[in-house]
Design an enzyme around this catalytic site. Structure first.
Site, PDB file in Angstrom:
ATOM      1  N   HIS A  15      -7.077 -25.223 -12.671  1.00 54.59           N
ATOM      2  CA  HIS A  15      -8.076 -26.108 -12.049  1.00 54.59           C
ATOM      3  C   HIS A  15      -8.990 -25.326 -11.121  1.00 54.59           C
ATOM      4  O   HIS A  15      -9.627 -25.904 -10.242  1.00 54.59           O
ATOM      5  CB  HIS A  15      -7.373 -27.249 -11.316  1.00 54.59           C
ATOM      6  CG  HIS A  15      -6.589 -28.101 -12.262  1.00 54.59           C
ATOM      7  ND1 HIS A  15      -7.137 -29.170 -12.933  1.00 54.59           N
ATOM      8  CD2 HIS A  15      -5.308 -27.998 -12.716  1.00 54.59           C
ATOM      9  CE1 HIS A  15      -6.221 -29.707 -13.738  1.00 54.59           C
ATOM     10  NE2 HIS A  15      -5.111 -29.017 -13.616  1.00 54.59           N
ATOM     11  N   GLU A  50      -1.782   0.086  -5.867  1.00 54.26           N
ATOM     12  CA  GLU A  50      -1.532   1.206  -4.956  1.00 54.26           C
ATOM     13  C   GLU A  50      -0.911   2.377  -5.737  1.00 54.26           C
ATOM     14  O   GLU A  50      -1.103   3.539  -5.392  1.00 54.26           O
ATOM     15  CB  GLU A  50      -0.621   0.778  -3.793  1.00 54.26           C
ATOM     16  CG  GLU A  50      -0.674   1.742  -2.610  1.00 54.26           C
ATOM     17  CD  GLU A  50       0.111   1.256  -1.377  1.00 54.26           C
ATOM     18  OE1 GLU A  50       1.351   1.259  -1.423  1.00 54.26           O
ATOM     19  OE2 GLU A  50      -0.525   0.896  -0.371  1.00 54.26           O
ATOM     20  N   GLY A  98       7.443   2.802  -0.530  1.00 54.72           N
ATOM     21  CA  GLY A  98       7.330   1.504   0.146  1.00 54.72           C
ATOM     22  C   GLY A  98       7.263   0.345  -0.831  1.00 54.72           C
ATOM     23  O   GLY A  98       7.964  -0.663  -0.684  1.00 54.72           O
ATOM     24  N   ARG A  99       6.425   0.480  -1.852  1.00 51.93           N
ATOM     25  CA  ARG A  99       6.242  -0.634  -2.791  1.00 51.93           C
ATOM     26  C   ARG A  99       7.379  -0.738  -3.804  1.00 51.93           C
ATOM     27  O   ARG A  99       7.352  -1.598  -4.688  1.00 51.93           O
ATOM     28  CB  ARG A  99       4.875  -0.521  -3.478  1.00 51.93           C
ATOM     29  CG  ARG A  99       4.606   0.817  -4.152  1.00 51.93           C
ATOM     30  CD  ARG A  99       3.126   0.978  -4.498  1.00 51.93           C
ATOM     31  NE  ARG A  99       2.806   2.314  -5.000  1.00 51.93           N
ATOM     32  CZ  ARG A  99       2.534   3.359  -4.232  1.00 51.93           C
ATOM     33  NH1 ARG A  99       2.537   3.247  -2.910  1.00 51.93           N
ATOM     34  NH2 ARG A  99       2.232   4.530  -4.763  1.00 51.93           N
ATOM     35  N   LYS A 158       9.175   1.515   6.764  1.00 50.09           N
ATOM     36  CA  LYS A 158       9.716   2.787   6.282  1.00 50.09           C
ATOM     37  C   LYS A 158       9.508   3.881   7.332  1.00 50.09           C
ATOM     38  O   LYS A 158      10.407   4.624   7.667  1.00 50.09           O
ATOM     39  CB  LYS A 158       9.060   3.164   4.951  1.00 50.09           C
ATOM     40  CG  LYS A 158       9.532   4.489   4.391  1.00 50.09           C
ATOM     41  CD  LYS A 158       8.919   4.765   3.020  1.00 50.09           C
ATOM     42  CE  LYS A 158       9.288   6.188   2.590  1.00 50.09           C
ATOM     43  NZ  LYS A 158       8.758   6.544   1.278  1.00 50.09           N
ATOM     44  N   LYS A 161      -7.165   4.057   8.096  1.00 51.26           N
ATOM     45  CA  LYS A 161      -6.268   4.079   9.265  1.00 51.26           C
ATOM     46  C   LYS A 161      -6.815   5.034  10.327  1.00 51.26           C
ATOM     47  O   LYS A 161      -6.824   4.720  11.517  1.00 51.26           O
ATOM     48  CB  LYS A 161      -4.872   4.558   8.848  1.00 51.26           C
ATOM     49  CG  LYS A 161      -4.068   3.569   8.034  1.00 51.26           C
ATOM     50  CD  LYS A 161      -2.673   4.143   7.746  1.00 51.26           C
ATOM     51  CE  LYS A 161      -1.886   3.283   6.780  1.00 51.26           C
ATOM     52  NZ  LYS A 161      -0.609   3.873   6.369  1.00 51.26           N
ATOM     53  N   GLU A 191       0.230  -2.134  12.476  1.00 53.94           N
ATOM     54  CA  GLU A 191       0.370  -3.596  12.458  1.00 53.94           C
ATOM     55  C   GLU A 191       1.805  -4.009  12.817  1.00 53.94           C
ATOM     56  O   GLU A 191       2.023  -4.922  13.627  1.00 53.94           O
ATOM     57  CB  GLU A 191       0.035  -4.140  11.060  1.00 53.94           C
ATOM     58  CG  GLU A 191      -1.414  -3.980  10.649  1.00 53.94           C
ATOM     59  CD  GLU A 191      -1.683  -2.688   9.888  1.00 53.94           C
ATOM     60  OE1 GLU A 191      -0.984  -1.672  10.137  1.00 53.94           O
ATOM     61  OE2 GLU A 191      -2.597  -2.692   9.053  1.00 53.94           O
TER      62      GLU A 191
HETATM   63  O1  F6P Z   1      -0.661   1.620   4.238  1.00 58.18           O
HETATM   64  C1  F6P Z   1       0.054   1.684   3.041  1.00 58.18           C
HETATM   65  C2  F6P Z   1       1.532   1.746   3.289  1.00 58.18           C
HETATM   66  O2  F6P Z   1       1.920   3.017   3.594  1.00 58.18           O
HETATM   67  C3  F6P Z   1       2.291   1.207   2.080  1.00 58.18           C
HETATM   68  O3  F6P Z   1       2.436   2.128   1.076  1.00 58.18           O
HETATM   69  C4  F6P Z   1       3.548   0.749   2.729  1.00 58.18           C
HETATM   70  O4  F6P Z   1       4.263  -0.113   1.894  1.00 58.18           O
HETATM   71  C5  F6P Z   1       3.000   0.080   3.962  1.00 58.18           C
HETATM   72  O5  F6P Z   1       1.920   0.890   4.356  1.00 58.18           O
HETATM   73  C6  F6P Z   1       3.971  -0.107   5.094  1.00 58.18           C
HETATM   74  O6  F6P Z   1       4.468   1.104   5.539  1.00 58.18           O
HETATM   75  P1  F6P Z   1       5.744   1.162   6.468  1.00 58.18           P
HETATM   76  O7  F6P Z   1       6.873   0.577   5.695  1.00 58.18           O
HETATM   77  O8  F6P Z   1       5.961   2.615   6.756  1.00 58.18           O
HETATM   78  O9  F6P Z   1       5.455   0.375   7.704  1.00 58.18           O
END
Ligand code: F6P
Length: 529
Positions: free
Chosen positions: A370, A339, A253-254, A196, A498, A202
């Site tokens: 199990h 979240e 995002g979610r 987003k 972060k 990452e």
């Molecule tokens: O760190 C949390 C978050 O902001 C989530 O809410 C989001 O889905 C995820 O990181 C990834 O964010 P982005 O889509 O901006 O890379």
């Protein structure tokens, strides 16, 4: 909104819990009321829900509905659909519902359908594998830019393009991307960089690794092999990606799998099925918007969540999908629910005097049986379980499917009925030690029962029913979050880690531990040694 604890219904529920709720017994409730199963069944688009194995009766439902009305749930729901900035701390609307509204309906319809049409047209060119040459699709994203597609693609396996393989890289741990790249060829691989913000550490780190791998292995046509899905089109262009499908800041995002973030899903199942996924979600939106609260599935489940969390004090809920395709659903729901509702201040920033999000966890059935089901049946905590059963499989191994369904039913039955010590005493347990007296063995083999569960039944797992299921969970989270008076649409809780990571990264390289707490300083020294 009125906060839930400031309503008359809340006080009434406290009294009701003390008088009837605490000692409620499911077995007695079924014996008293032969119509309980049908009275506590709710039908929503694509989903039949059996709520009857839950610790509630007519009076409980009545008080919970009062709570919803007094809190102003309906007005807040309508405000969300209208595009009011209900995400107050970020000053944003919350409009994932607009992403699945039919053309001409819902806010931002031209924008939404413009991107959707363009994306789905492009998807079909990639799915023409003879022409595109693509065999492997690698989605690089994390959180909401990963979990939705990672959950939906295996869930819809029966609909997936037979010549395309899907890979999901999320972790900044190189053990995630390295084994994926090892099996790929640049000429046949498409990378989807999903973020987003297009700033997430990452994702950007993995995107750079993917691009370096691509060029070092002789890949030349970056334009054809990299696509971005983001609200930050400029950052994607700066990275060197020219094919970008955008979305908007009013998509959390979610809540974003319905947007361009759903690109891997569309690549997997094709345009027509992707539209069916959206249509299923829209049908659930309409149900949430218009069904009376007493027959409104997301509302009923959200109210149940409040009843269990704030009155019974249950701290977690286990999700058990009896469909292997839904194996990533618990992880998806963890982000969606925890979240969203893992907050401890209300909309005014005041500390809450009650608990919010439960821990959500689980595994597909029968695997969980199990492993941790022992605790569900005989542990000291009561953990409500949510079973998801699918009536018709998309394979023809009917004998296996019958066994799967029988297991699902048996588990909810066992949780509810339990087994008294007297019944255990009358049994011969072949593996029980003969050195122990019968009473002792029977006490170990006693099940308390009265453990609650919900069973959701889908006719078949299809794009449409999956869409309805996920939208149902979104609205359920909305319901409990609204009653708790929290902002379900921000995520400040992820920020601190972060920021500290950015501080620690250069220290790991330099060894500078000045000003750090003793534990972190010692761990840095250990990791550098
Ligand atoms: O760190 C949390 C978050 O902001 C989530 O809410 C989001 O889905 C995820 O990181 C990834 O964010 P982005 O889509 O901006 O890379």
């Amino acid at each position: 909104m009125t906060r839930c604890d400031r309503t008359e219904a809340w006080a009434a529920l406290q009294g009701h819990y003390a008088a009837h709720g605490r000692d409620f017994d499911l077995r007695e409730a079924f014996a008293r009321d032969p119509g309980r199963a049908s009275a506590l069944a709710v039908d929503a688009p694509e989903i039949h829900a059996d709520l009857s194995k839950n610790l509630l009766d007519t009076a409980t439902r009545h008080f919970l509905l009062d709570l919803a009305r007094e809190c102003g749930l309906e007005a807040r729901r309508d405000a969300m659909f209208e595009g009011d900035a209900i995400n107050t701390t970020e000053g944003r609307a919350v409009l994932h519902t607009a992403l699945r509204a039919p053309r001409g309906q819902g806010p931002f319809s031209d924008d939404v359908h413009g991107v959707l049409d363009a994306m789905l047209a492009w998807v079909e060119t990639v799915r023409d594998t003879a022409a595109s040459g693509i065999r492997d699709v690698v989605n690089i994203g994390i959180g909401g830019s990963d979990l939705g597609p990672q959950m939906a693609v295996p869930a819809l396996d029966a609909f997936v393009h037979p010549k395309l393989n899907f890979h999901f890289v999320s972790n900044v741990d190189g053990h995630d991307i390295v084994p994926v790249l090892r099996r790929l060829e640049p000429q046949t691989t498409l990378f989807v960089i999903a973020s987003k913000t297009f700033t997430t550490q990452e994702t950007m780190a993995n995107a750079h690794v993917a691009r370096a791998w691509f060029t070092s292995r002789g890949g030349s046509d970056t334009q054809r092999h990299f696509v971005a899905t983001t609200t930050n089109v400029k950052a994607a262009a700066d990275f060197g990606i020219t094919t970008t499908f955008g979305f908007w800041d009013w998509v959390g995002g979610r809540y974003s799998l319905w947007s361009a973030i759903g690109l891997p899903i569309a690549l997997a199942i094709g345009a027509e099925h992707f539209r069916a996924l959206l249509a299923g979600a829209h049908a659930m939106d309409e149900h949430f918007r218009s069904a009376p609260l007493a027959q409104n599935l997301p509302v009923q489940l959200g109210l149940l969540d409040v009843w269990y969390r704030n009155f019974h004090g249950f701290a977690s809920r286990s999700v058990a999908p009896y469909h292997q395709g839904l194996r990533r659903l618990p992880a998806y729901l963890q982000q969606l629910e925890m979240e969203s509702n893992g907050k401890s201040v209300d909309l005014d920033g005041e500390a809450l005097p009650y608990a919010t999000s439960p821990v959500v966890w689980g595994e597909p059935g029968t695997n969980g049986q199990h492993a941790y089901f022992q605790m569900l049946h005989q542990g000291t905590d009561t953990i409500p379980v949510e079973f998801i059963a699918v009536r018709r499989p998309t394979h023809d191994l009917h004998d296996l499917h019958a066994k799967l369904l029988a297991n699902c039913l048996a588990q909810s039955q066992a949780l509810m009925l339990g087994k008294p010590t007297a019944a255990a005493l009358g049994e011969q347990a072949p593996t029980a030690s003969r050195a122990l007296d019968a009473q002792t063995v029977a006490r170990h083999r006693t099940f308390p029962g009265n453990r609650p569960s919900t069973t959701l039944v889908l006719d078949q797992l299809t794009p449409r029913s999956l869409g309805a299921l996920i939208a149902m969970y979104e609205h359920r989270v909305f319901t409990s979050g609204a009653l708790w008076g929290i902002n379900s649409y921000d995520q400040w809780g992820v920020e601190l880690g972060k920021a500290l990571c950015n501080d620690l990264l250069p220290r790991l390289a330099s060894g500078d531990t000045s000003g750090l707490d003793g534990s972190t300083a010692a761990l840095i020294a250990r990791l550098r040694a």
